[in-house]
Design a protein around this motif. Sequence first.
Motif, PDB file in Angstrom:
ATOM      1  N   SER A   1       0.823  -1.206   0.000  1.00 24.89           N
ATOM      2  CA  SER A   1       0.000   0.000   0.000  1.00 24.89           C
ATOM      3  C   SER A   1       0.860   1.260   0.000  1.00 24.89           C
ATOM      4  CB  SER A   1      -0.918  -0.002   1.220  1.00 24.89           C
ATOM      5  OG  SER A   1      -1.643   1.215   1.306  1.00 24.89           O
ATOM      6  N   VAL A   2       1.881   1.300   0.868  1.00 22.04           N
ATOM      7  CA  VAL A   2       2.716   2.497   0.934  1.00 22.04           C
ATOM      8  C   VAL A   2       3.557   2.643  -0.332  1.00 22.04           C
ATOM      9  CG1 VAL A   2       4.767   1.512   2.090  1.00 22.04           C
ATOM     10  CG2 VAL A   2       4.135   3.889   2.499  1.00 22.04           C
ATOM     11  N   LYS A   3       3.972   1.533  -0.953  1.00 25.12           N
ATOM     12  CA  LYS A   3       4.725   1.621  -2.199  1.00 25.12           C
ATOM     13  C   LYS A   3       3.840   2.143  -3.336  1.00 25.12           C
ATOM     14  CE  LYS A   3       7.785  -1.710  -3.139  1.00 25.12           C
ATOM     15  NZ  LYS A   3       8.432  -3.051  -3.212  1.00 25.12           N
ATOM     16  N   ASP A   4       2.597   1.717  -3.372  1.00 20.44           N
ATOM     17  CA  ASP A   4       1.675   2.221  -4.392  1.00 20.44           C
ATOM     18  C   ASP A   4       1.468   3.729  -4.240  1.00 20.44           C
ATOM     19  OD1 ASP A   4       1.347  -0.235  -5.559  1.00 20.44           O
ATOM     20  OD2 ASP A   4      -0.514  -0.725  -4.505  1.00 20.44           O
TER      21      ASP A   4
ATOM     22  N   ARG B   1       4.576   5.529  -5.441  1.00 20.90           N
ATOM     23  CA  ARG B   1       4.683   5.580  -6.907  1.00 20.90           C
ATOM     24  C   ARG B   1       3.784   6.679  -7.480  1.00 20.90           C
ATOM     25  NH1 ARG B   1       5.126  -0.238  -6.387  1.00 20.90           N
ATOM     26  NH2 ARG B   1       7.200  -0.894  -7.122  1.00 20.90           N
ATOM     27  N   ARG B   2       2.611   6.839  -6.903  1.00 19.05           N
ATOM     28  CA  ARG B   2       1.749   7.937  -7.346  1.00 19.05           C
ATOM     29  C   ARG B   2       2.394   9.289  -7.036  1.00 19.05           C
ATOM     30  NH1 ARG B   2      -2.431   4.494  -5.565  1.00 19.05           N
ATOM     31  NH2 ARG B   2      -2.548   5.509  -3.515  1.00 19.05           N
ATOM     32  N   ALA B   3       3.040   9.377  -5.874  1.00 20.78           N
ATOM     33  CA  ALA B   3       3.725  10.627  -5.511  1.00 20.78           C
ATOM     34  C   ALA B   3       4.862  10.926  -6.480  1.00 20.78           C
ATOM     35  CB  ALA B   3       4.259  10.530  -4.084  1.00 20.78           C
TER      36      ALA B   3
ATOM     37  N   PRO C   1       4.595  18.614  -2.893  1.00 19.42           N
ATOM     38  CA  PRO C   1       5.365  18.187  -1.716  1.00 19.42           C
ATOM     39  C   PRO C   1       4.834  16.879  -1.143  1.00 19.42           C
ATOM     40  CG  PRO C   1       4.813  20.514  -1.570  1.00 19.42           C
ATOM     41  CD  PRO C   1       4.038  19.970  -2.724  1.00 19.42           C
ATOM     42  N   VAL C   2       5.734  16.125  -0.543  1.00 14.50           N
ATOM     43  CA  VAL C   2       5.378  14.842   0.067  1.00 14.50           C
ATOM     44  C   VAL C   2       5.807  14.874   1.525  1.00 14.50           C
ATOM     45  CG1 VAL C   2       5.701  12.336   0.011  1.00 14.50           C
ATOM     46  CG2 VAL C   2       5.707  13.640  -2.124  1.00 14.50           C
ATOM     47  N   LEU C   3       4.932  14.407   2.406  1.00 17.45           N
ATOM     48  CA  LEU C   3       5.250  14.300   3.828  1.00 17.45           C
ATOM     49  C   LEU C   3       5.249  12.814   4.197  1.00 17.45           C
ATOM     50  CD1 LEU C   3       5.780  15.618   6.577  1.00 17.45           C
ATOM     51  CD2 LEU C   3       3.297  15.719   6.911  1.00 17.45           C
TER      52      LEU C   3
ATOM     53  N   THR D   1       0.659  12.492   1.711  1.00 17.33           N
ATOM     54  CA  THR D   1       1.180  11.944   2.965  1.00 17.33           C
ATOM     55  C   THR D   1       1.358  10.437   2.850  1.00 17.33           C
ATOM     56  OG1 THR D   1       0.017  13.666   4.197  1.00 17.33           O
ATOM     57  CG2 THR D   1       0.837  11.787   5.449  1.00 17.33           C
ATOM     58  N   LEU D   2       2.527   9.970   3.258  1.00 19.88           N
ATOM     59  CA  LEU D   2       2.817   8.535   3.293  1.00 19.88           C
ATOM     60  C   LEU D   2       3.060   8.134   4.739  1.00 19.88           C
ATOM     61  CD1 LEU D   2       5.334   8.207   0.308  1.00 19.88           C
ATOM     62  CD2 LEU D   2       2.849   8.000   0.268  1.00 19.88           C
TER      63      LEU D   2
END
Length: 473
Positions: free
Chosen positions: A168-171, A174-176, A182-184, A325-326
Amino acid sequence: MPTPNFAAEAERIRQRVMDTLLGAFSELSEGLLIVDREARIVWMNEQYPHHLNIPDPAAVIGLPVEDVIPNSQMRSVVTTGRPIMLDIMDFGNESFVVMRLPVRDEAGEIIGGFGVVVFDDPRQLAPIVSRFQNLRHELADTRRKLDEARRTKYSFANFVGASPACLSVKDQARRAARASSPVLIIGETGTGKELLAQAIHSASPRAGAPFVAVNIAAIPETLLESEFFGVAPGAYTGADRKGRSGKFELAQGGTLFLDEIGDMSPSLQAKLLRALQEKEIEPVGSNRLISVDVRIIAATSRKLQQEVDEGRFRADLFYRLNVMTLQVPPLRERLDDLPIIAESLADSVARRLGEPPRSLAPRALAYLARHNWPGNVRELANVLERGLLMSDADSLEREDFERILPGLEARPANPPAGHPRTLEEVQQEAEREAILAAIAAAAGNKAQAARKLGISRASLYEKISALGIAGDL
């Protein structure tokens, strides 16, 4: 302090040098030429006409210099006032190393120029050229190493795991990567936040540009502003006279990773917010604004929303960062991934130590799965390295880790007071322990383990899946 006699003597020496400089150049140089402000030849020394195949030097006085020396750049010198300190000029079958300088009057106006043949054979420059080439190679090598240091080392393949939480977090990551917002990244220490940040950069359109990481918690607060925005030349006592670029400039066109963003002081939060909003920075000690194009990926092990609610983190900066957010799960919440992560880390550590590859016995993995892993994957890597160094066997066994992590109680048989387990939870725990023991006794052979348990192999696989213990095998 110089005496009057010294000053007079110094002036006499200076004037003598000035008076004799032209004569010295004329005697020593194979060619010396003077032109006026219109680039017409005014004078040549005796040697130059011989090299230029001019039988009558007087005949060329007053001619435009290009009529006599087609490749001359003297007109450029008297027109622009800029000297050409070292150049190679071709004339027929000969080549000369020349220097060209403007001549100014007392008022500073250009009235002409002169050129000097420094060497009449460019091969005499070989030692200088060789040193220059060596310096160029060293500079190129240094730049290459800096570029390599700013390249990412990790991709999504390095974020090991196949559990639902990991996938789930890898998917999401990949979208990010496909976006530029920005990504948090939020997660406990040691969960692989920087690895994930590097993977996002590697899969993004900015992959060819620098990835620059800043660990905010590791830099004194007094230095953070200069680290981010750079320092203007001579901004303060001890500052570099040439100035210094900050991380924003170094990451130009690429990604700036801000690790432990929750540790940033309120004053710097305001300046960071402005840089993100305006896409420009102002180096320390400068009044010049520099436009920047960087993507921000921030990470923290803190609960930033709670920090905002309690007034320790700016809400406007939080909203600016919290676009994508991840949430990276801790290792204890994805123990199904523990075997594959442990195998990957063990191979990596063995290569680094120059050791042969080792396997991990099922009982060893089952034992490691009982630990709570507060340090997550980083702690697991440390435990595996210690195990490899303490054992000479081809396979690491449970006993190797019992010495490192004695008395594991990550999944206590008796829950804390006030939290009694249901009968279903007790039954599941008992089944889990029985299955693990049977598989360990059967040396990993699941068909044999199923016979020991008195169930079919299909039923065994169903229970393994339902109880979530695939990672313990």
